[in-house]
Design a protein around this motif. Structure first.
Motif, PDB file in Angstrom:
ATOM      1  N   ASN A  75     -25.114  50.654 -40.482  1.00 55.91           N
ATOM      2  CA  ASN A  75     -24.521  49.346 -40.781  1.00 55.91           C
ATOM      3  C   ASN A  75     -23.455  49.457 -41.862  1.00 55.91           C
ATOM      4  OD1 ASN A  75     -25.584  46.910 -39.253  1.00 55.91           O
ATOM      5  ND2 ASN A  75     -27.422  48.139 -39.571  1.00 55.91           N
ATOM      6  N   ARG A  76     -23.596  50.454 -42.725  1.00 57.10           N
ATOM      7  CA  ARG A  76     -22.611  50.647 -43.781  1.00 57.10           C
ATOM      8  C   ARG A  76     -21.381  51.415 -43.289  1.00 57.10           C
ATOM      9  NH1 ARG A  76     -23.507  52.845 -49.589  1.00 57.10           N
ATOM     10  NH2 ARG A  76     -21.526  52.082 -50.371  1.00 57.10           N
ATOM     11  N   PHE A  77     -21.579  52.336 -42.376  1.00 56.16           N
ATOM     12  CA  PHE A  77     -20.453  53.070 -41.806  1.00 56.16           C
ATOM     13  C   PHE A  77     -20.639  53.106 -40.297  1.00 56.16           C
ATOM     14  CE2 PHE A  77     -17.669  56.577 -40.707  1.00 56.16           C
ATOM     15  CZ  PHE A  77     -16.572  56.343 -41.513  1.00 56.16           C
ATOM     16  N   THR A  78     -19.989  52.164 -39.606  1.00 53.13           N
ATOM     17  CA  THR A  78     -20.215  51.960 -38.174  1.00 53.13           C
ATOM     18  C   THR A  78     -19.292  52.866 -37.349  1.00 53.13           C
ATOM     19  OG1 THR A  78     -18.499  50.305 -37.979  1.00 53.13           O
ATOM     20  CG2 THR A  78     -20.676  49.505 -38.634  1.00 53.13           C
ATOM     21  N   SER A  79     -19.476  52.818 -36.033  1.00 53.56           N
ATOM     22  CA  SER A  79     -18.608  53.636 -35.170  1.00 53.56           C
ATOM     23  C   SER A  79     -17.162  53.134 -35.245  1.00 53.56           C
ATOM     24  CB  SER A  79     -19.122  53.623 -33.740  1.00 53.56           C
ATOM     25  OG  SER A  79     -19.120  52.320 -33.238  1.00 53.56           O
ATOM     26  N   ARG A  80     -16.991  51.836 -35.503  1.00 53.21           N
ATOM     27  CA  ARG A  80     -15.608  51.332 -35.677  1.00 53.21           C
ATOM     28  C   ARG A  80     -14.988  51.912 -36.939  1.00 53.21           C
ATOM     29  NH1 ARG A  80     -14.754  47.853 -31.627  1.00 53.21           N
ATOM     30  NH2 ARG A  80     -16.689  47.133 -30.730  1.00 53.21           N
ATOM     31  N   ASP A  81     -15.810  52.086 -37.966  1.00 55.57           N
ATOM     32  CA  ASP A  81     -15.312  52.734 -39.192  1.00 55.57           C
ATOM     33  C   ASP A  81     -14.899  54.179 -38.904  1.00 55.57           C
ATOM     34  OD1 ASP A  81     -15.742  50.458 -40.770  1.00 55.57           O
ATOM     35  OD2 ASP A  81     -17.852  50.986 -41.057  1.00 55.57           O
TER      36      ASP A  81
END
Ligand SMILES: Cc1cc2nc3c(=O)[nH]c(=O)nc-3n(C[C@H](O)[C@H](O)[C@H](O)COP(=O)(O)OP(=O)(O)OC[C@H]3O[C@@H](n4cnc5c(N)ncnc54)[C@H](O)[C@@H]3O)c2cc1C
Length: 397
Positions: A75-81
């Motif tokens: 949730n802190r570093f998502t696949s979009r990130d």
């Protein structure tokens, strides 16, 4: 914390180096190979499926071992990130079927170049050809991140060193198994079907009445068993059971048809082609490589005329189309496994920060942890998200 020592220059170690150096920390990265990202190079058949562009919840559905542990870091570093990170590093990306993200060039080397270029630009001290034999311990100034990977494809440098570091420093390490790996089957008829690829079939494994695995997709017969997407996924759910016992694979060759529809189809074949031999009649429903094996399994004379088939014969054929069985005895070895199941116990790691609960200042990221996922870019996302959690926690300390 001012400084970070990172052990392992694979996906997680390289990403952690970028995140930590961007946060202003002094970073030293140790890699035993002559170059960074040796395993990354062979990912996605050389194209590197670097993430799956999905929501955190969808990501968690594809994590096989310890999905709850990944909740905070994804949730802190998502696949979009992840896509954002690579675009920021100058990599052009694309998304293919099944939300799988790749470099637009189809070259995994471009993913490595993007990370290695940023590492260099940020002034990270990279020590290649440097195998760490004893885990350095953190102190007031310096944190340590262990990103040594698992045991799969040991030729890439992943030889389980991180597990030894973890054990020696008082952490629990769960038993390791090869996963996302071909499965080995016992029957002598299997090699006869080597090279046969079946699309749109359902593969099921049960233990007693309990379904261990049942999915629809594509399967490949090999010289000694099965591979392809369905077999690899199944291996992740059977990894811990197969060393103890054999399992029966049930292959539904016509999952889109009901039992009634299969019977009707066989009757139609019989009525329309009364003079055909059984092997030619059934051949209309099967790929050619499977026909001799299938016919033998029915016990029906291959040359028997279709018109002479009785209800029992048709029922046998219908049953076999619904459930073609063979025995899986083992998973293939780590040298063929995409991923390692098991590793540093998540019970000893803070899921928000990847920091050890045993030794403060010591962090673990990537495949060394007892977390693994299905194919589709999820395993590399585990590396990016856990690397981000560790690096940002150190920077915030
Ligand atoms: C054939 C194959 C295809 C794959 N394809 C995909 C894919 O398309 N998408 C996907 O999401 N996942 C894929 N994976 C899985 C993915 O590669 C791993 O999940 C990922 O590489 C794990 O990253 P990591 O940094 O934890 O470990 P690694 O990438 O294994 O990196 C660990 C590094 O640590 C180094 N090291 C180890 N011990 C020491 C030591 N003592 N001192 C110094 N250095 C050390 C190793 O040399 C290595 O470079 C694939 C795996 C394989 C084998």
């Amino acid at each position: 914390m001012k400084k970070v020592i990172i052990i392992g220059g694979g996906a997680a170690g390289m990403a952690a180096a970028v995140f930590a150096a961007e946060a202003g920390l002094e970073v030293e990265l140790f890699e035993k190979n002559e170059k960074l990202g040796k395993k990354l190079y062979i990912t996605g058949k050389g194209r590197c499926n670097f993430t799956n562009v999905c929501t955190p919840d969808e990501f968690l559905e594809n994590v096989v071992s310890n999905p709850k542990f990944m909740y905070s870091s994804i949730n802190r570093f998502t696949s979009r990130d992840t896509v954002g990170l690579f675009e920021r590093l100058g990599l052009k990306t694309k998304v293919e079927r099944g939300r799988r993200a790749f470099p637009a060039s189809d070259h995994s080397s471009d993913v490595i170049r993007a990370l290695a270029g940023r590492i260099k630009a940020l002034g990270v001290k990279v020590h290649l050809n440097t195998e760490i034999r004893k885990c350095p311990l953190p102190d007031e100034e310096t944190a340590v991140i262990v990103a040594t990977g698992g045991l799969s494809y040991p030729s890439t440098g992943s030889t389980g060193d991180g597990y030894r570091f973890a054990e020696k420093t008082g952490h629990r390490v769960t038993k390791t198994f090869p996963a996302l790996v071909p499965l080995i089957a016992k029957e002598a008829f299997i090699p006869e079907m080597q090279g046969l690829s079946l699309k749109n079939v359902r593969l099921t494994f049960k233990k007693g009445k309990k379904k261990l695995f049942s999915e629809f997709g594509e399967l490949l017969f090999t010289h000694c068993g099965i591979s392809g997407p369905l077999a690899l996924s199944a291996s992740s759910y059977l990894a811990k059971i197969l060393p103890e016992e054999e399992l029966t694979a049930e292959l539904d060759l016509k999952p889109a048809l009901s039992d009634e529809q299969i019977r009707a189809r066989l009757l139609r074949e019989k009525d329309n082609n009364p003079e055909l031999s059984f092997k030619n009649m059934i051949g209309a429903l099967l790929p050619s490589k499977m026909i001799p094996v299938f016919v033998r399994q029915t016990g029906i004379d291959p040359d028997r005329k279709a018109k002479s088939l009785d209800t029992a014969g048709l029922e046998t054929a219908a049953g076999l189309l619904r459930s073609f069985r063979f025995t899986v005895t083992a998973a293939a070895s780590f040298s063929e496994a995409v991923i390692t199941q098991g590793g540093v116990s998540v019970k000893d790691i803070n899921p928000k920060t990847m920091e050890s609960k045993v030794i403060p200042g010591l962090y673990f990221a990537g495949e060394v942890l007892d977390v693994d996922a299905l194919t589709g870019g999820y395993n590399l996302q585990i590396a990016w998200s856990t690397a981000f959690a560790a690096a940002s926690a150190i920077a915030e300390k």
